[in-house]
Each structure stands twice: as C-alpha cells, then as structure tokens.
Write a protein that holds these residues in place. Structure first.
Motif, PDB file in Angstrom:
ATOM      1  N   ASP A  69       0.842  -1.185   0.000  1.00  0.00           N
ATOM      2  CA  ASP A  69       0.000   0.000   0.000  1.00  0.00           C
ATOM      3  C   ASP A  69       0.876   1.234   0.000  1.00  0.00           C
ATOM      4  O   ASP A  69       1.365   1.665   1.045  1.00  0.00           O
ATOM      5  CB  ASP A  69      -0.889  -0.047   1.254  1.00  0.00           C
ATOM      6  CG  ASP A  69      -2.166   0.739   1.045  1.00  0.00           C
ATOM      7  OD1 ASP A  69      -2.298   1.391  -0.008  1.00  0.00           O
ATOM      8  OD2 ASP A  69      -3.019   0.699   1.936  1.00  0.00           O
ATOM      9  N   LYS A  70       1.115   1.792  -1.160  1.00  0.00           N
ATOM     10  CA  LYS A  70       1.978   2.980  -1.240  1.00  0.00           C
ATOM     11  C   LYS A  70       1.701   3.721  -2.533  1.00  0.00           C
ATOM     12  O   LYS A  70       1.069   3.179  -3.445  1.00  0.00           O
ATOM     13  CB  LYS A  70       3.446   2.572  -1.156  1.00  0.00           C
ATOM     14  CG  LYS A  70       3.902   1.667  -2.287  1.00  0.00           C
ATOM     15  CD  LYS A  70       5.424   1.497  -2.301  1.00  0.00           C
ATOM     16  CE  LYS A  70       5.889   0.935  -3.635  1.00  0.00           C
ATOM     17  NZ  LYS A  70       7.330   0.884  -3.797  1.00  0.00           N
TER      18      LYS A  70
ATOM     19  N   VAL B 296       2.317   5.410  -6.167  1.00  0.00           N
ATOM     20  CA  VAL B 296       2.969   4.848  -7.351  1.00  0.00           C
ATOM     21  C   VAL B 296       3.579   5.974  -8.193  1.00  0.00           C
ATOM     22  O   VAL B 296       3.142   7.117  -8.140  1.00  0.00           O
ATOM     23  CB  VAL B 296       1.980   4.029  -8.219  1.00  0.00           C
ATOM     24  CG1 VAL B 296       1.623   2.729  -7.522  1.00  0.00           C
ATOM     25  CG2 VAL B 296       0.731   4.809  -8.543  1.00  0.00           C
TER      26      VAL B 296
ATOM     27  N   THR C 174      -6.456  11.924 -13.799  1.00  0.00           N
ATOM     28  CA  THR C 174      -6.094  11.288 -12.526  1.00  0.00           C
ATOM     29  C   THR C 174      -6.081  12.318 -11.403  1.00  0.00           C
ATOM     30  O   THR C 174      -6.485  12.027 -10.271  1.00  0.00           O
ATOM     31  CB  THR C 174      -4.730  10.586 -12.657  1.00  0.00           C
ATOM     32  OG1 THR C 174      -4.765   9.736 -13.814  1.00  0.00           O
ATOM     33  CG2 THR C 174      -4.447   9.708 -11.447  1.00  0.00           C
TER      34      THR C 174
ATOM     35  N   LEU D 175      -8.068  14.839 -11.245  1.00  0.00           N
ATOM     36  CA  LEU D 175      -9.506  15.001 -10.963  1.00  0.00           C
ATOM     37  C   LEU D 175      -9.988  13.885 -10.055  1.00  0.00           C
ATOM     38  O   LEU D 175     -10.746  14.094  -9.103  1.00  0.00           O
ATOM     39  CB  LEU D 175     -10.258  14.947 -12.297  1.00  0.00           C
ATOM     40  CG  LEU D 175     -11.749  15.256 -12.288  1.00  0.00           C
ATOM     41  CD1 LEU D 175     -11.971  16.750 -12.054  1.00  0.00           C
ATOM     42  CD2 LEU D 175     -12.392  14.849 -13.618  1.00  0.00           C
ATOM     43  N   ARG D 176      -9.576  12.674 -10.375  1.00  0.00           N
ATOM     44  CA  ARG D 176      -9.925  11.474  -9.598  1.00  0.00           C
ATOM     45  C   ARG D 176      -9.477  11.629  -8.142  1.00  0.00           C
ATOM     46  O   ARG D 176     -10.253  11.399  -7.215  1.00  0.00           O
ATOM     47  CB  ARG D 176      -9.205  10.299 -10.270  1.00  0.00           C
ATOM     48  CG  ARG D 176      -9.497   8.956  -9.745  1.00  0.00           C
ATOM     49  CD  ARG D 176      -8.887   7.900 -10.663  1.00  0.00           C
ATOM     50  NE  ARG D 176      -9.695   7.661 -11.854  1.00  0.00           N
ATOM     51  CZ  ARG D 176      -9.362   6.816 -12.837  1.00  0.00           C
ATOM     52  NH1 ARG D 176      -8.219   6.153 -12.773  1.00  0.00           N
ATOM     53  NH2 ARG D 176     -10.159   6.642 -13.856  1.00  0.00           N
ATOM     54  N   ALA D 177      -8.218  12.030  -7.937  1.00  0.00           N
ATOM     55  CA  ALA D 177      -7.693  12.194  -6.574  1.00  0.00           C
ATOM     56  C   ALA D 177      -8.466  13.282  -5.826  1.00  0.00           C
ATOM     57  O   ALA D 177      -8.848  13.105  -4.664  1.00  0.00           O
ATOM     58  CB  ALA D 177      -6.203  12.532  -6.641  1.00  0.00           C
ATOM     59  N   LEU D 178      -8.725  14.395  -6.522  1.00  0.00           N
ATOM     60  CA  LEU D 178      -9.495  15.476  -5.897  1.00  0.00           C
ATOM     61  C   LEU D 178     -10.879  14.994  -5.482  1.00  0.00           C
ATOM     62  O   LEU D 178     -11.410  15.397  -4.457  1.00  0.00           O
ATOM     63  CB  LEU D 178      -9.615  16.656  -6.870  1.00  0.00           C
ATOM     64  CG  LEU D 178      -8.323  17.428  -7.137  1.00  0.00           C
ATOM     65  CD1 LEU D 178      -8.491  18.344  -8.347  1.00  0.00           C
ATOM     66  CD2 LEU D 178      -7.918  18.245  -5.907  1.00  0.00           C
ATOM     67  N   GLY D 179     -11.439  14.088  -6.290  1.00  0.00           N
ATOM     68  CA  GLY D 179     -12.775  13.554  -6.018  1.00  0.00           C
ATOM     69  C   GLY D 179     -12.842  12.684  -4.777  1.00  0.00           C
ATOM     70  O   GLY D 179     -13.927  12.384  -4.277  1.00  0.00           O
ATOM     71  N   HIS D 180     -11.694  12.272  -4.283  1.00  0.00           N
ATOM     72  CA  HIS D 180     -11.647  11.537  -3.014  1.00  0.00           C
ATOM     73  C   HIS D 180     -11.206  12.456  -1.868  1.00  0.00           C
ATOM     74  O   HIS D 180     -10.888  11.977  -0.774  1.00  0.00           O
ATOM     75  CB  HIS D 180     -10.681  10.351  -3.113  1.00  0.00           C
ATOM     76  CG  HIS D 180     -11.168   9.255  -4.012  1.00  0.00           C
ATOM     77  ND1 HIS D 180     -12.267   8.485  -3.720  1.00  0.00           N
ATOM     78  CD2 HIS D 180     -10.713   8.804  -5.207  1.00  0.00           C
ATOM     79  CE1 HIS D 180     -12.455   7.594  -4.688  1.00  0.00           C
ATOM     80  NE2 HIS D 180     -11.533   7.777  -5.607  1.00  0.00           N
TER      81      HIS D 180
ATOM     82  N   TYR E  56      -8.452  14.331  -1.793  1.00  0.00           N
ATOM     83  CA  TYR E  56      -7.003  14.470  -1.648  1.00  0.00           C
ATOM     84  C   TYR E  56      -6.519  15.806  -2.209  1.00  0.00           C
ATOM     85  O   TYR E  56      -7.173  16.414  -3.050  1.00  0.00           O
ATOM     86  CB  TYR E  56      -6.279  13.340  -2.407  1.00  0.00           C
ATOM     87  CG  TYR E  56      -6.502  11.968  -1.837  1.00  0.00           C
ATOM     88  CD1 TYR E  56      -6.216  11.688  -0.502  1.00  0.00           C
ATOM     89  CD2 TYR E  56      -6.981  10.939  -2.635  1.00  0.00           C
ATOM     90  CE1 TYR E  56      -6.403  10.411   0.009  1.00  0.00           C
ATOM     91  CE2 TYR E  56      -7.169   9.653  -2.121  1.00  0.00           C
ATOM     92  CZ  TYR E  56      -6.882   9.403  -0.800  1.00  0.00           C
ATOM     93  OH  TYR E  56      -7.065   8.147  -0.294  1.00  0.00           O
TER      94      TYR E  56
ATOM     95  N   HIS F 153      -1.215  14.218  -2.134  1.00  0.00           N
ATOM     96  CA  HIS F 153      -1.423  12.798  -2.422  1.00  0.00           C
ATOM     97  C   HIS F 153      -0.909  12.446  -3.817  1.00  0.00           C
ATOM     98  O   HIS F 153      -0.461  11.339  -4.076  1.00  0.00           O
ATOM     99  CB  HIS F 153      -2.915  12.499  -2.339  1.00  0.00           C
ATOM    100  CG  HIS F 153      -3.255  11.052  -2.461  1.00  0.00           C
ATOM    101  ND1 HIS F 153      -3.088  10.155  -1.441  1.00  0.00           N
ATOM    102  CD2 HIS F 153      -3.749  10.322  -3.496  1.00  0.00           C
ATOM    103  CE1 HIS F 153      -3.472   8.948  -1.826  1.00  0.00           C
ATOM    104  NE2 HIS F 153      -3.867   9.021  -3.076  1.00  0.00           N
ATOM    105  N   LEU F 154      -1.008  13.417  -4.704  1.00  0.00           N
ATOM    106  CA  LEU F 154      -0.592  13.206  -6.094  1.00  0.00           C
ATOM    107  C   LEU F 154       0.130  14.450  -6.595  1.00  0.00           C
ATOM    108  O   LEU F 154      -0.302  15.574  -6.345  1.00  0.00           O
ATOM    109  CB  LEU F 154      -1.824  12.945  -6.974  1.00  0.00           C
ATOM    110  CG  LEU F 154      -1.578  12.926  -8.492  1.00  0.00           C
ATOM    111  CD1 LEU F 154      -0.719  11.727  -8.895  1.00  0.00           C
ATOM    112  CD2 LEU F 154      -2.906  12.885  -9.250  1.00  0.00           C
TER     113      LEU F 154
ATOM    114  N   SER G 115       1.795   9.734  -4.829  1.00  0.00           N
ATOM    115  CA  SER G 115       1.985   9.252  -6.198  1.00  0.00           C
ATOM    116  C   SER G 115       2.490  10.384  -7.073  1.00  0.00           C
ATOM    117  O   SER G 115       2.216  11.556  -6.803  1.00  0.00           O
ATOM    118  CB  SER G 115       0.674   8.704  -6.766  1.00  0.00           C
ATOM    119  OG  SER G 115       0.325   7.495  -6.117  1.00  0.00           O
TER     120      SER G 115
END
Lengths: 200, 200
Positions: B30-31, B33, B51, B53-58, B60, B126-127, B159
């Motif tokens: 779990d780390k 990438v 991606t 956008l995806r991280a922001l959607g969680h 992060y 996070h990203l 990541s």
C-alpha cells in the motif's frame, strides 16, 4: 552550451516550428472529433475525464455516460456529477464479472444507451464521453450500427470520446483519432495495491 | 441467447473474477505509485489531469507543475488552478520551438523545478503531476539524477505522474507504471483543426 550548439538548437527549433505551422495551416476543418482511446494500459478513462475537464475549463457543457463502473466509488464521478455544466449517467451494474448475468447487463446497457443517444442529439453538449463503452459493444449489449450511426449524425461541433479495452476495427475505422494505450509496465504486477485516487 | 450460451458466459465471467480476485490478493503493498505516460499519441496530459480530478474527487490534495505549455490558454489549468486543494505552477515560456532560446528555457525549467522539488517533500500532496516533464529532461534543462532522487525520496503515500513524449529508459526503469500512448490515427492528419476544449 557553446555558441555553435546554441545556434544548432535554434535552427532545429526554427525548423520544427515551420513543420508545426505548416501542419496547422493544412488542418482547416473546424468540427468536433470522434476519439477512441483503447489498449490494455493505464490511462484510457483518466484521459477521457481529463479531456472533459479541459472542455469544462473553456466553459463548454459536457455529457458523460459510464458503461460499466457503476458499482464503484469513483473520484472523477464525485467531482463531475454535480457540476452544473455536466450531464452524468451511469450504467448501474458494476463490472460484468461481478454480476455474471449477461441478460441483466444487457438491459442496463440498453437503458443507459437511451441517455447516450439523447446526448448525441443535443447541440449544447460540446463533448460527450462514453467511458468503457467498448465492453458494451464487444459483448453485443449494444447494436454497433446504431451506435456508429448516432455518432455520425451528431451535431457538427460536438466531439465524442469512447474509452475501453479491445476497440474493434469498425471503431478504429470510424473515428478521427485513435490512441492505443499500451501497458509496458504496471504497478499491480509488482505487487502494489490499486491506489484510491489513482486507479479509481 | 440460449441457456447454454448464458451458462458459458457465466462460467467465463466466474473464471475472470477468480483471476482478478487472485491478483488483488497478491497485490498487498500500500503505497504511492510513480507513473510515466509517454508515446506520440493523444491522451498523455489529459490522462494525468484526469487522474488529478480522480484524486481530488476523493478529497485528496494535488500538486501540478506544467513544464512547457505555459503560454497557451489551457482548459484544465482554468479548472484546477484556483481550486483550494490544488497547488499549480507553470513554466512560463511556451513551447520551446516558439521561444527558440535554449538558455532561457533552461532557466525557466530550473526555476519551476524548485517548486516541483518542494512538492515532492510535502506529505499533504497525495498526487503530484509533472506535465510534459520529459522535454525538460530530454533537453537536459534538469539534472535527471536529481529528479530521480527527489522522486525516490518522496513521502511513501504520494503518487507521481510524469507525462510527455520520448520518456527515456531511465524513467521507464525507475517508475512503477509505464503506459505508452501510440497515435494509431490522429484527426490533425486528416485535416481537422485542433479543437479548443479537446486538444488544449
């Protein structure tokens, strides 16, 4: 950097600029494009959603239909589905190897295709993204001729993106832009867990 | 669909589910990438931004450094740069074949690399997306060893995505996930103008 090297760099860049400018001069047709993003690599859906973000950033309206990831929590959906300029629909059955019921999946695909078809007739939508649609086509849940016809008859300025593995030749032939995303290497193979915010 | 075909489909899907589940069971680390998106096809930058956008959607936080598209108006930047969860920096010189001044580009790259390096030390991000960074590396505006070291020493959960054409072997070797985006076909070649909201 020596003066000679600097001069060479400048000449090379000048040459490249001429090539790019000539290409721009040749490309004169102003209309929406039909893009297919396929292959087994990471980046198909995220590229589709990144382009949606891009279009929204110019003030355009965007339609999205997700054909297969309905059951998952999904960061891009969290971000987009409540935006006023986005119309968002999801086929609600999750990955097909989770349901294992072909008839149920087909019905779900047909239902959400009705929403997709309406988007392809709506000139207000600058971009329509059909995420993971190749599966629905390859499993024959959707009639490929009906899909191709609806795409061909869309408003002139509207762009369409289809993502998903295994795009068949008829999609490659019909589209304007086809990118194949090859997985040269994937973290999953090296034993790294799929990461929230990266893989979904 | 006949009962026999339905049964076959079900078995095939059951098999696939077992393979997918086994892969998930194996992948336990779990780390964050390190992802490289290269190749000559459309979809590298948009995948990086999708991606994000995806991280922001969680929920992060995300850092973005654009290494080369500074002079252009750009939809994804319009959307992201004022979001509270996004730190955004741009190298301000435009495409290198527009400036034709290697020294000026190098200085601009070095300046923005300082911002990038700080991001790689910030565990709140996070990203981190380094859009079009391959050019800055390939033109040797940045020291590749310094870049690889900073990436290797980043916070464990962070990541990193690098996009751009022509990723060299050292990047492919260092990363966890490498996707090559191949332009099988591009609308530009068929004489369709680059479309706002699609290409930029």
């Amino acid at each position: 950097m020596t003066e000679e090297k600097r001069q060479r760099h400048k000449e090379r860049m000048q040459q490249r600029k001429e090539i790019v400018d000539a290409g721009i001069a040749r490309a004169q047709e102003d209309k929406g494009v039909f893009i297919v993003l396929s292959g087994d690599g990471k980046g198909k859906s995220s590229s589709g959603f990144g382009t949606a973000l891009r279009a929204l950033g110019h003030g355009y309206k965007v339609g999205v239909v997700q054909f297969i990831k309905g059951a998952w929590e999904c960061g891009e959906r969290n971000m987009l589905e409540h935006m006023p300029d986005v119309e968002f629909h999801v086929m609600g059955t999750g990955f097909t190897w989770e349901t294992q019921d072909d008839e149920k999946d087909k019905q779900a695909a047909e239902q959400v295709w009705e929403k997709a078809k309406a988007m392809l007739q709506n000139p207000e939508l600058h971009l329509v993204l059909f995420d993971e649609m190749t599966y629905a086509l390859n499993y024959k849940w959707l009639d490929k001729n009906e899909v191709l016809e609806a795409i061909a008859n869309r408003p002139v300025q509207q762009s369409v993106i289809i993502t998903g593995r295994g795009a068949k030749k008829y999609l490659q032939d019909a589209c304007d832009t086809y990118s194949e995303i090859k997985a040269v290497k994937h973290a999953f193979q090296a034993g790294i867990k799929a990461q929230k915010g990266i893989e979904w």
